[in-house]
Design a protein around this motif. Structure first.
Motif, mmCIF file in Angstrom:
data_model
loop_
_atom_site.group_PDB
_atom_site.id
_atom_site.type_symbol
_atom_site.label_atom_id
_atom_site.label_comp_id
_atom_site.label_asym_id
_atom_site.label_seq_id
_atom_site.Cartn_x
_atom_site.Cartn_y
_atom_site.Cartn_z
ATOM 1 N N LYS A 92 -1.820 -4.971 -3.750
ATOM 2 C CA LYS A 92 -0.590 -5.735 -3.555
ATOM 3 C C LYS A 92 -0.415 -6.272 -2.141
ATOM 4 C CE LYS A 92 2.206 -3.725 -7.245
ATOM 5 N NZ LYS A 92 3.408 -2.906 -7.580
ATOM 6 N N ILE A 93 -0.929 -5.566 -1.140
ATOM 7 C CA ILE A 93 -0.700 -6.051 0.231
ATOM 8 C C ILE A 93 -1.895 -6.805 0.801
ATOM 9 C CG2 ILE A 93 0.964 -4.209 0.658
ATOM 10 C CD1 ILE A 93 -1.078 -2.870 2.464
ATOM 11 N N GLY A 94 -3.066 -6.630 0.212
ATOM 12 C CA GLY A 94 -4.236 -7.407 0.644
ATOM 13 C C GLY A 94 -4.804 -6.961 1.971
ATOM 14 N N LEU A 95 -4.071 -7.220 3.059
ATOM 15 C CA LEU A 95 -4.509 -6.868 4.408
ATOM 16 C C LEU A 95 -3.710 -5.695 4.943
ATOM 17 C CD1 LEU A 95 -4.987 -10.211 6.392
ATOM 18 C CD2 LEU A 95 -6.717 -8.455 6.058
ATOM 19 N N GLY A 96 -4.376 -4.854 5.737
ATOM 20 C CA GLY A 96 -3.692 -3.751 6.375
ATOM 21 C C GLY A 96 -3.190 -4.125 7.754
ATOM 22 N N LYS A 97 -2.754 -3.129 8.517
ATOM 23 C CA LYS A 97 -2.270 -3.354 9.875
ATOM 24 C C LYS A 97 -3.385 -3.916 10.746
ATOM 25 C CE LYS A 97 0.960 0.513 9.409
ATOM 26 N NZ LYS A 97 1.254 1.915 9.815
ATOM 27 N N ASN A 98 -2.982 -4.727 11.714
ATOM 28 C CA ASN A 98 -3.937 -5.377 12.625
ATOM 29 C C ASN A 98 -4.958 -6.221 11.865
ATOM 30 O OD1 ASN A 98 -2.758 -4.023 14.865
ATOM 31 N ND2 ASN A 98 -3.997 -2.217 14.411
ATOM 32 N N GLN A 99 -4.509 -6.795 10.739
ATOM 33 C CA GLN A 99 -5.358 -7.656 9.901
ATOM 34 C C GLN A 99 -6.608 -6.929 9.419
ATOM 35 O OE1 GLN A 99 -6.109 -11.480 11.744
ATOM 36 N NE2 GLN A 99 -3.948 -11.888 12.088
ATOM 37 N N GLY A 100 -6.476 -5.624 9.188
ATOM 38 C CA GLY A 100 -7.622 -4.827 8.770
ATOM 39 C C GLY A 100 -7.909 -4.927 7.285
ATOM 40 N N LEU A 101 -9.190 -4.942 6.947
ATOM 41 C CA LEU A 101 -9.622 -4.957 5.558
ATOM 42 C C LEU A 101 -9.649 -3.535 5.011
ATOM 43 C CD1 LEU A 101 -12.702 -7.331 6.005
ATOM 44 C CD2 LEU A 101 -10.449 -7.975 5.153
ATOM 45 N N PHE A 102 -9.335 -3.391 3.732
ATOM 46 C CA PHE A 102 -9.409 -2.078 3.103
ATOM 47 C C PHE A 102 -10.805 -1.829 2.548
ATOM 48 C CE2 PHE A 102 -4.791 -2.829 2.947
ATOM 49 C CZ PHE A 102 -4.380 -1.667 3.603
ATOM 50 N N PHE A 103 -11.184 -0.540 2.563
ATOM 51 C CA PHE A 103 -12.527 -0.148 2.149
ATOM 52 C C PHE A 103 -12.445 1.216 1.481
ATOM 53 C CE2 PHE A 103 -17.052 0.882 2.739
ATOM 54 C CZ PHE A 103 -17.615 -0.356 2.422
ATOM 55 N N PRO A 104 -13.251 1.466 0.442
ATOM 56 C CA PRO A 104 -13.199 2.767 -0.245
ATOM 57 C C PRO A 104 -13.530 3.916 0.713
ATOM 58 C CG PRO A 104 -14.547 1.190 -1.468
ATOM 59 C CD PRO A 104 -14.271 0.574 -0.143
ATOM 60 N N ILE A 105 -12.817 5.044 0.551
ATOM 61 C CA ILE A 105 -13.091 6.185 1.432
ATOM 62 C C ILE A 105 -14.472 6.777 1.162
ATOM 63 C CG2 ILE A 105 -10.678 6.788 1.857
ATOM 64 C CD1 ILE A 105 -11.015 9.006 -0.255
ATOM 65 N N PHE A 106 -15.022 6.500 -0.017
ATOM 66 C CA PHE A 106 -16.423 6.840 -0.266
ATOM 67 C C PHE A 106 -16.967 5.892 -1.323
ATOM 68 C CE2 PHE A 106 -14.166 9.308 -3.458
ATOM 69 C CZ PHE A 106 -14.959 9.184 -4.587
ATOM 70 N N ILE A 107 -18.276 5.721 -1.354
ATOM 71 C CA ILE A 107 -18.931 4.882 -2.355
ATOM 72 C C ILE A 107 -19.438 5.782 -3.479
ATOM 73 C CG2 ILE A 107 -20.754 3.201 -2.817
ATOM 74 C CD1 ILE A 107 -18.639 2.174 -0.901
ATOM 75 N N PRO A 108 -18.969 5.583 -4.711
ATOM 76 C CA PRO A 108 -19.451 6.411 -5.827
ATOM 77 C C PRO A 108 -20.957 6.262 -6.005
ATOM 78 C CG PRO A 108 -17.572 5.056 -6.486
ATOM 79 C CD PRO A 108 -18.010 4.567 -5.156
#
Length: 431
Positions: free
Chosen positions: A20-36
């Motif tokens: 829903k928000i797309g970008l995080g703080k400081n224009q940061g991209l979101f990334f999975p905390i781990f790769i399955p």
């Protein structure tokens, strides 16, 4: 699974919020905390599934704690309701055609999945989606979100720098789709979107989102067709696969690298760019030095500062991979055209500039007959009908879904490259 902000590792959220928000703080991209991770035995099992069920399984590994597999499969069936075709060019080079969706572009995969997920999770809040496009993203976003309740879409694109057919596909819909041509290039459009996300007045008054490849939902969806590549090729070829990806904003390549990180045995990737060669130069000399964006035949790749590059760096660091393992090649307009001619004259295969760049980069990197090369076909050649007809001296058929929009009125606004002007438009029209 949770997702963290690459620019602020303390910001950790679930899939629904990242969606829903797309970008995080400081224009940061979101990334999975781990790769399955999937072991080779299980990969071979899921390759026997059909595309919809396999895609549901893969995506569920990232979001299964927020949506049931049954509901996920229903939404994926609506999103991925068109074929993928692997076309043999030679004995060891094929094209994975990803352009058989409603807007004839590979971007239909990611954006249609995103629209289904937003529709599923939305609690009747009004969401404004801001998106910049250098060509195909705009059409995919517009058609995926057209007439969806409580979602308004605003698409920015560089004036006179995309093909007429590309423009007509998304600038003629109206209703909840607004399109704005900007006096500038794609990077200028992208900057306006990013400034909007950082503006406190806009953040206070609107729920803003972006359907660009910065949105994690698009990235997850694109992982699925890399597994489809392996499902469609012979098992004997699966250990020597080289994939050449036409690269502009680098979301497509990021998804492929995630698939590899999950365990898909992709031998090598090639990041194929046009004359906007920030990444090839960086991989060669280690200096990140974006230049002014150059207009090329492959306009959807006219990006000098690719937004997804931080995700690629993150992925290489997580896996302890060396960037030397990533091959990248820049191709001029002249060589792009020569590749289009070669594919047609020698193999009777009609392609367009973006896919031709991927073919050109791949052909030069296939070093032995045991390697199996695949280049991604990211757009239907009919979207570049006038150019292709002139180059090949033929008349290619335009699909009905394109001819319908050619005749319609362009409803776009024309704005200067000015954030205050754009901000005023948002406030005056949506508050």
């Amino acid at each position: 699974m949770k997702f963290y902000n690459i620019n602020n590792h303390n910001e950790i959220i679930n899939f629904e919020k990242a969606l829903k928000i797309g970008l995080g703080k400081n224009q940061g991209l979101f990334f999975p905390i781990f790769i399955p991770k999937i072991n080779l035995k299980n990969i071979n099992k899921i390759l026997d599934m059909d595309f919809i069920n396999r895609s549901s399984y893969i995506i569920s590994l990232f979001i299964k704690n927020e949506i049931s597999l049954e509901n996920l499969t229903k939404n994926i069936s609506k999103a991925f309701n068109f074929p993928l075709k692997l076309i043999n060019i030679t004995n060891n080079i094929s094209c994975l055609e990803l352009f058989h969706g409603p807007t004839l572009s590979f971007k239909d995969f990611g954006v249609r999945f995103m629209s289904q997920m937003l529709h599923y999770f939305n609690k009747q809040e009004k969401i404004i989606i801001l998106t910049a496009t250098s060509g195909d993203t705009g059409a995919a976003v517009a058609h995926a979100f057209y007439n969806i309740d409580n979602i308004e879409v605003i698409i920015l694109y560089p004036k006179n720098k995309i093909s007429v057919l590309q423009e007509k596909l998304f600038c003629t819909l109206g209703k909840n789709i607004k399109t704005i041509s900007i006096e500038g290039d794609f990077d200028d459009c992208q900057k306006l979107v990013k400034q909007s996300f950082e503006d406190m007045t806009l953040r206070k008054n609107f729920i803003l989102n972006s359907a660009n490849s910065i949105n994690i939902s698009r990235l997850i969806a694109q992982i699925c067709y890399y597994f489809e590549v392996f499902a469609q090729i012979l098992p004997d070829n699966r250990n020597n696969v080289i994939i050449s990806v036409p690269s502009g904003n680098f979301g497509n390549l990021t998804a492929g690298l995630i698939a590899k990180s999950m365990g898909l045995p992709i031998k090598k990737f090639i990041a194929a760019t046009n004359s906007n060669d920030t990444v090839p130069r960086y991989l060669k000399n280690g200096i990140w030095d974006p230049q002014k964006t150059i207009a090329t035949l492959s306009n959807s790749m006219d990006v000098s500062c690719p937004n997804n590059w931080p995700r690629i760096i993150e992925l290489f660091q997580i896996n302890n991979w060396n960037l030397n393992q990533l091959f990248s090649q820049s191709t001029s307009d002249y060589l792009t055209e020569q590749s289009i001619l070669k594919l047609y004259n020698k193999y009777k295969y009609i392609t367009e500039p973006h896919s031709a760049i991927a073919y050109h980069a791949l052909e030069s990197k296939i070093t032995n007959k045991k390697e199996f090369g695949i280049f991604l076909g990211t757009a239907h050649p009919a979207k570049f009908q006038k150019y292709i007809n002139e180059v090949l001296n033929i008349t290619i058929n335009v699909p009905k879904k394109l001819t319908y929009y050619i005749k319609k009125e362009n409803l776009s606004y024309n704005f200067p490259n000015n954030f205050s002007y754009f901000k005023s438009f948002l406030i005056n029209n949506y508050i």
